[in-house]
Write a protein that holds these residues in place. Structure first.
Motif, PDB file in Angstrom:
ATOM      1  N   GLN A  67      -0.990 -31.780 -32.080  1.00  0.00           N
ATOM      2  CA  GLN A  67      -0.176 -32.925 -31.663  1.00  0.00           C
ATOM      3  C   GLN A  67       1.285 -32.586 -31.894  1.00  0.00           C
ATOM      4  O   GLN A  67       1.618 -31.838 -32.801  1.00  0.00           O
ATOM      5  CB  GLN A  67      -0.560 -34.192 -32.423  1.00  0.00           C
ATOM      6  CG  GLN A  67      -0.278 -34.134 -33.918  1.00  0.00           C
ATOM      7  CD  GLN A  67      -0.717 -35.411 -34.614  1.00  0.00           C
ATOM      8  OE1 GLN A  67      -1.574 -36.107 -34.124  1.00  0.00           O
ATOM      9  NE2 GLN A  67      -0.116 -35.699 -35.746  1.00  0.00           N
ATOM     10  N   GLU A  68       2.121 -33.119 -31.033  1.00  0.00           N
ATOM     11  CA  GLU A  68       3.560 -32.912 -31.224  1.00  0.00           C
ATOM     12  C   GLU A  68       4.076 -33.940 -32.198  1.00  0.00           C
ATOM     13  O   GLU A  68       3.700 -35.102 -32.149  1.00  0.00           O
ATOM     14  CB  GLU A  68       4.291 -33.050 -29.885  1.00  0.00           C
ATOM     15  CG  GLU A  68       4.489 -31.731 -29.211  1.00  0.00           C
ATOM     16  CD  GLU A  68       5.495 -31.811 -28.083  1.00  0.00           C
ATOM     17  OE1 GLU A  68       6.622 -32.261 -28.337  1.00  0.00           O
ATOM     18  OE2 GLU A  68       5.114 -31.445 -26.984  1.00  0.00           O
ATOM     19  N   PHE A  69       4.944 -33.492 -33.081  1.00  0.00           N
ATOM     20  CA  PHE A  69       5.497 -34.377 -34.079  1.00  0.00           C
ATOM     21  C   PHE A  69       6.900 -34.796 -33.668  1.00  0.00           C
ATOM     22  O   PHE A  69       7.629 -34.025 -33.047  1.00  0.00           O
ATOM     23  CB  PHE A  69       5.524 -33.684 -35.446  1.00  0.00           C
ATOM     24  CG  PHE A  69       4.150 -33.425 -35.986  1.00  0.00           C
ATOM     25  CD1 PHE A  69       3.447 -34.428 -36.622  1.00  0.00           C
ATOM     26  CD2 PHE A  69       3.551 -32.184 -35.837  1.00  0.00           C
ATOM     27  CE1 PHE A  69       2.176 -34.195 -37.126  1.00  0.00           C
ATOM     28  CE2 PHE A  69       2.282 -31.952 -36.326  1.00  0.00           C
ATOM     29  CZ  PHE A  69       1.589 -32.959 -36.966  1.00  0.00           C
ATOM     30  N   PRO A  70       7.302 -36.014 -34.001  1.00  0.00           N
ATOM     31  CA  PRO A  70       8.633 -36.500 -33.619  1.00  0.00           C
ATOM     32  C   PRO A  70       9.731 -35.766 -34.392  1.00  0.00           C
ATOM     33  O   PRO A  70       9.473 -35.184 -35.442  1.00  0.00           O
ATOM     34  CB  PRO A  70       8.590 -37.986 -33.989  1.00  0.00           C
ATOM     35  CG  PRO A  70       7.550 -38.090 -35.051  1.00  0.00           C
ATOM     36  CD  PRO A  70       6.549 -37.022 -34.746  1.00  0.00           C
ATOM     37  N   PRO A  71      10.945 -35.808 -33.872  1.00  0.00           N
ATOM     38  CA  PRO A  71      12.060 -35.186 -34.611  1.00  0.00           C
ATOM     39  C   PRO A  71      12.204 -35.811 -35.995  1.00  0.00           C
ATOM     40  O   PRO A  71      12.007 -37.008 -36.175  1.00  0.00           O
ATOM     41  CB  PRO A  71      13.278 -35.503 -33.740  1.00  0.00           C
ATOM     42  CG  PRO A  71      12.723 -35.775 -32.381  1.00  0.00           C
ATOM     43  CD  PRO A  71      11.359 -36.345 -32.589  1.00  0.00           C
ATOM     44  N   HIS A  73      10.259 -35.026 -38.490  1.00  0.00           N
ATOM     45  CA  HIS A  73       8.999 -34.762 -39.195  1.00  0.00           C
ATOM     46  C   HIS A  73       9.012 -33.315 -39.676  1.00  0.00           C
ATOM     47  O   HIS A  73       9.548 -32.435 -39.008  1.00  0.00           O
ATOM     48  CB  HIS A  73       7.815 -34.998 -38.241  1.00  0.00           C
ATOM     49  CG  HIS A  73       6.493 -35.022 -38.945  1.00  0.00           C
ATOM     50  ND1 HIS A  73       5.806 -33.875 -39.259  1.00  0.00           N
ATOM     51  CD2 HIS A  73       5.742 -36.057 -39.396  1.00  0.00           C
ATOM     52  CE1 HIS A  73       4.683 -34.202 -39.868  1.00  0.00           C
ATOM     53  NE2 HIS A  73       4.617 -35.520 -39.959  1.00  0.00           N
ATOM     54  N   HIS A  76       7.864 -30.847 -37.087  1.00  0.00           N
ATOM     55  CA  HIS A  76       8.476 -30.905 -35.755  1.00  0.00           C
ATOM     56  C   HIS A  76       8.889 -29.494 -35.331  1.00  0.00           C
ATOM     57  O   HIS A  76       9.421 -28.726 -36.113  1.00  0.00           O
ATOM     58  CB  HIS A  76       9.702 -31.829 -35.747  1.00  0.00           C
ATOM     59  CG  HIS A  76      10.429 -31.834 -34.433  1.00  0.00           C
ATOM     60  ND1 HIS A  76       9.891 -32.404 -33.320  1.00  0.00           N
ATOM     61  CD2 HIS A  76      11.629 -31.315 -34.069  1.00  0.00           C
ATOM     62  CE1 HIS A  76      10.736 -32.251 -32.319  1.00  0.00           C
ATOM     63  NE2 HIS A  76      11.806 -31.585 -32.750  1.00  0.00           N
TER      64      HIS A  76
END
Length: 137
Positions: A67-71, A73, A76
């Protein structure tokens, strides 16, 4: 022997209070040593348990899909897994699912056999005891 058949009794020893002090300190030393060993064993157990839990959590995390993590994190900007890594992850997930279903099936079988076995054992023993007593069942 002594007058009452007790041999050299506790009160007849010349320094009985010294022997009792020596016995007390010896017992206290043994208790302290046992407590120290138990403390070491408990410390080793908890250290091993924490290591096992860390290893298990990292293994579980490796089974999670990407999963992509938000900036902002900590993870990220992490690179997505290669197709080979994704295939390995999916095969691990399949193996874990299969093992889990096998474990659940085995547990269910054992539970059912225990409940069936209790009634069967009671019937068997009941018939055996009645046969020994001369009853016909």
């Amino acid at each position: 022997g002594g007058m009452y058949g007790g041999g050299m009794g506790h009160f007849q020893q010349p320094n009985s209070w010294m022997y009792s002090i020596q016995n007390f300190t010896s017992s206290l030393g043994q208790i302290t040593e046992l407590m120290g060993m138990n403390t070491q064993v408990l410390g080793f157990f908890f250290t091993t348990l924490v290591g096992f839990l860390e290893m298990a959590s990292s293994a579980i995390a490796s089974l999670q899909p990407y999963q992509e993590f938000p900036p902002g994190h900590p993870r990220h900007g992490e690179q997505p897994p290669t197709p080979e890594e994704e295939r390995r992850r999916q095969s691990k997930v399949k193996v874990i699912r299969w093992l889990t279903s096998l474990l659940i099936s085995y547990a269910g079988f054992k539970i059912v056999s225990v409940f069936k076995g209790r009634n069967g054992v009671k019937k068997l023993y009941g018939q055996t005891f009645q046969n020994q007593l001369g009853g016909n069942s």
